[in-house]
Scaffold this active site. Structure first.
Site, PDB file in Angstrom:
ATOM      1  CG  ASN A  77      19.795  49.811 -84.410  1.00 35.82           C
ATOM      2  OD1 ASN A  77      18.929  50.444 -83.815  1.00 35.82           O
ATOM      3  ND2 ASN A  77      19.655  49.435 -85.671  1.00 35.82           N
ATOM      4  N   GLY A 115      26.111  42.835 -73.502  1.00 35.99           N
ATOM      5  CA  GLY A 115      24.905  42.211 -74.035  1.00 35.99           C
ATOM      6  C   GLY A 115      23.644  42.942 -73.604  1.00 35.99           C
ATOM      7  CD  GLU A 172      20.154  35.619 -72.209  1.00 32.02           C
ATOM      8  OE1 GLU A 172      19.790  34.526 -71.803  1.00 32.02           O
ATOM      9  OE2 GLU A 172      21.322  35.844 -72.598  1.00 32.02           O
TER      10      GLU A 172
END
Ligand code: MOS
Length: 751
Positions: A643, A714, A717
């Site tokens: 997204n 990911g 972070e």
């Protein structure tokens, strides 16, 4: 893309109908209208309020507590101390594995850090409990607190972070430094930082005989459930955790903390539901923090600016009674090519609560030091910092020699630099002023974060009415998991988003793994993807084996699923709805189960990281030395984007943390008492809107066939890495002053 492994051949599932859409958070309306129920919003009948009394010393013992005075206060029902705390089945100081942290659950009178819980007052109202806690007037036998990283005996931990070797030696660093034409050696310091999630740790605990229901924010419900079950000697199934919404976590809600368990103990003691919510100041101690670090980096380069050696030594802190070692230096064996690399960690024991995972633990602290050192080395070589990084680009993972599963860092450098107009940068510092006379500086940093996957599970159901249900106990910390995972869920069973009920946020659903390590979408998303594929495969098997179906004989691999129908791949006009297939088979539903976890075979071959490049502009008032970040451009490559709207929001969040790291966050510890002096959001500075410049996050295309079936890395972070160093380097470029102790303060620049 690897095939999903199923007993039968897999039908084709077309991704893109929902995956890739820039949807806003599906829970956004609930949140902005106040209808999203956070843990502390729960008010079960008969509920009492618990307030923790925390220690004002950092080391010693509690000599006395005025329990009777507190109990006399109107509304106070009970005071829980080591004398009457209900028994536990497991010693809170037991450590069955490195990821179980020792808790302070009133097991004795020892004090091991400031703000350690020393009693809990339970009352009919929050006010009465608060007053009662004040009346306890504790007296202590205090011992001097050990608070300074540099005054303690250090030792070498065998492991850092979650299982990294603390010491790595590759090649001959001494020889590389000796042979270098330029050498730099510099020591960088980063302070203790506290997570400071908007929502404090909170719990509403209710016992029903031997069964326990808790409303509490969690980034890892299955772990919390197991920990609570072990402590109370009950079965994990008898612990129900509800954690539908979190007001941030940043790592501090990864493991259940002592104060949360004290809420459960309080409920046990009084036999009524109990709510316990930490005040902001109470979050500085018992719920984790980021260790301070001191890091010395030595770099050698040849005449062409290529590294001949890189040595990164870090000293970190842990508590006096437990072990968590910030894996600060590990970034240095992942990022830049060098024939010789060494990293080493040492640790010191301080009288503080045990440090914990916080916002890119290790990478964040290591990155600001490494990116500063790289900037210093580039200048020593007379090179542009981007050219220097390109000259030291790692085409394979430096120490292991493994190829990368994918690495679009060159594209990040190129597109980020172009967007920022980096080529106009002057090499020397303190060369540029804006029209108002402010010093202007440009700096950059490389961003990197490993691809982490925990183990997660999911269940997907297609019902007789053609609608779907997808379940996984995922955690939405605010990052948008409920939205991104629902998008994967809808595609996994070939339905529109509105046709799918996505269930998450409670511990009675399949374990979705941990929302940490930036791994949640990859882990839970893979579990959903495989569960959906299995449900569709079962549906396809029903249709293609049935002569009455238009799909008869197509075979599982010969059909594709979308918008609630299966289509023949060789004839798109030939299709059948899920509802018709189930009706003819006389079934109320088909179900699929799936799991997601790292693939050890792929990991043994490939190094897996997300990458990025961050460019920062700062303006510094030449007389007052006030620093303003005026521009931030990040370019990130992290595999498939589920997204883009939410991914960009994650990058922005990370970049703001980076700004916070470089210029704001600092827990000031009082050397006499060991207390955090700025234990509030007024004086523990985090960036507010006025501190945050216009930001851009460029999403760089990256296809990764090895990380997981959907190619997800990911995004949570990585944004903090690179950014903090980029800002520090921009401050140097503006002023010519190299500050190596963070956060950078006005006095450092005026000195
Ligand atoms: Mo993150 S520190 O792994 O929640």
């Amino acid at each position: 893309m690897p095939e999903v492994s199923l007993a039968t051949a897999s039908p084709h599932i077309r991704h893109g109908s929902n995956i890739g859409q820039p949807l806003t958070r599906r829970d956004g309306i609930l949140k902005v209208t106040g209808r999203a129920r956070y843990a502390a919003d729960n008010l079960p009948p008969g509920m009492l309020y618990a307030v923790i009394a925390g220690s004002s010393i950092a080391r010693g013992r509690v000599a006395s507590l005025a329990v009777a005075a507190a109990k006399r206060h109107a509304g106070v029902v009970e005071v829980m101390t080591p004398a009457n705390r209900p028994p536990l089945a497991q010693d809170p100081d037991e450590k069955p594995n490195p990821l179980v942290f020792r808790l302070d659950l009133l097991q004795n009178d020892r004090v091991r850090y400031a703000n350690q819980p020393i009693a809990v007052v339970i009352a009919e109202t929050l006010e009465a409990a608060t007053e009662g806690a004040k009346l306890l007037s504790p007296r202590y036998d205090a011992e001097p607190a050990r608070v300074r990283l540099d005054t303690e005996q250090s030792f070498v931990p065998s492991m850092v972070g979650p299982g990294f070797p603390g010491v790595v030696d590759h090649g001959d660093v001494a020889a590389g430094l000796a042979a270098a034409s330029h050498r730099i050696e510099a020591t960088y310091e980063t302070p203790a930082q506290y997570h400071n999630a908007m929502e404090p740790h909170a719990i509403v605990a209710a016992w029903d005989g031997g069964r326990l229901t808790i409303d509490t924010p969690s980034q890892g419900m299955a772990m919390a459930q197991a920990r609570v079950a072990a402590l109370f000697g009950i079965a994990p199934e008898d612990v129900l955790i509800r954690s539908p919404f979190l007001g941030g976590g940043f790592g501090s809600k990864g493991m259940i903390t002592g104060p949360q368990v004290l809420g459960i103990l309080a409920a046990r003691l009084v036999g009524r539901p109990v709510k316990l919510v930490l005040r902001r100041d109470q979050m500085y101690g018992p719920v984790g923090h980021r260790s301070p670090t001191r890091q010395t980096i030595r770099l050698g380069t040849d005449r062409g600016g290529r590294l001949t050696a890189l040595a990164h030594n870090a000293t970190v802190a842990t508590s006096s009674y437990d072990e968590f070692f910030e894996p600060t230096a590990i970034i240095s064996h992942a990022l830049y090519a060098s024939p010789a690399i060494s990293i080493a960690h040492e640790a010191a024991r301080l009288d503080c609560g045990t440090p914990n995972f916080m916002r890119a633990p290790g990478e964040a602290t290591g990155s600001i030091a490494l990116e500063s050192a790289i900037d210093e080395a580039a200048f020593a070589c007379g090179m542009d910092p981007l050219a220097f990084r390109r000259a030291n680009y790692a085409d394979v993972e430096p120490v292991s020699g493994k190829p990368f599963s994918s690495k679009a860092l060159r594209e990040c450098y190129a597109q980020g630099a172009e967007r920022f107009a980096w080529q106009k940068r002057k090499l020397a510092p303190r060369q540029t002023r804006d029209e108002a006379g402010f010093l202007v500086g440009w700096g950059m940093g490389t961003a990197v974060f490993p691809v982490v996957m925990f183990e997660g599970h999911a269940r997907a159901v297609i019902q007789a009415d053609g609608r779907g249900i997808v379940e996984t106990g995922a955690h939405d910390m605010g990052q948008g998991a409920w939205t991104a995972l629902a998008q994967i869920a809808a595609d996994s069973i070939g339905l529109d988003l509105e046709q799918v009920e996505f269930r998450a946020g409670t511990s009675d659903l399949p374990d979705a793994g941990i929302a940490g390590g930036s791994s949640h979408t990859a882990t839970a998303g893979t579990a959903i993807h495989t569960a959906g594929a299995q449900a569709i495969a079962r549906l396809a098997a029903l249709a293609t084996a049935d002569e009455r179906s238009p799909l008869f004989g197509a075979g599982n691999a010969g059909v594709t699923a979308r918008t609630g129908r299966l289509f023949r791949r060789d004839d798109e006009n030939c299709s059948e709805s899920y509802a018709d297939i189930l009706a003819r088979a006389g079934l109320s539903q088909v179900e699929g189960r799936g799991s997601g976890a790292a693939d050890p075979a792929a990991q043994s071959v490939y190094a897996m990281y997300a990458h990025g490049a961050v460019f920062a502009e700062v303006k510094v008032d030449p007389s007052l030395a006030q620093v303003r970040v005026t521009r931030l451009v990040g370019a990130f490559a992290a595999g498939r984007v589920i997204n883009p709207h939410l991914v960009r929001s994650q990058y922005f969040g990370g970049m703001i943390w980076g700004l916070s790291f470089a210029l704001h966050e600092h827990a000031a510890i009082d050397r006499r008492s060991g207390r955090v002096m700025n234990a509030d959001l007024a004086e523990y500075h985090v960036p507010v809107n006025a501190d945050v410049p216009p930001m851009e996050a460029l999403l760089i295309d990256e296809h990764d066939p090895y990380v997981n079936p959907l190619g997800i890395k990911g995004v949570g972070e990585i944004g903090i890495t690179g950014t903090a160093g980029a800002i520090a380097n921009a401050v140097w470029h503006a002023t010519g002053v190299r500050v190596r102790r963070f956060p950078i303060k006005i006095d450092d620049l005026l000195a």
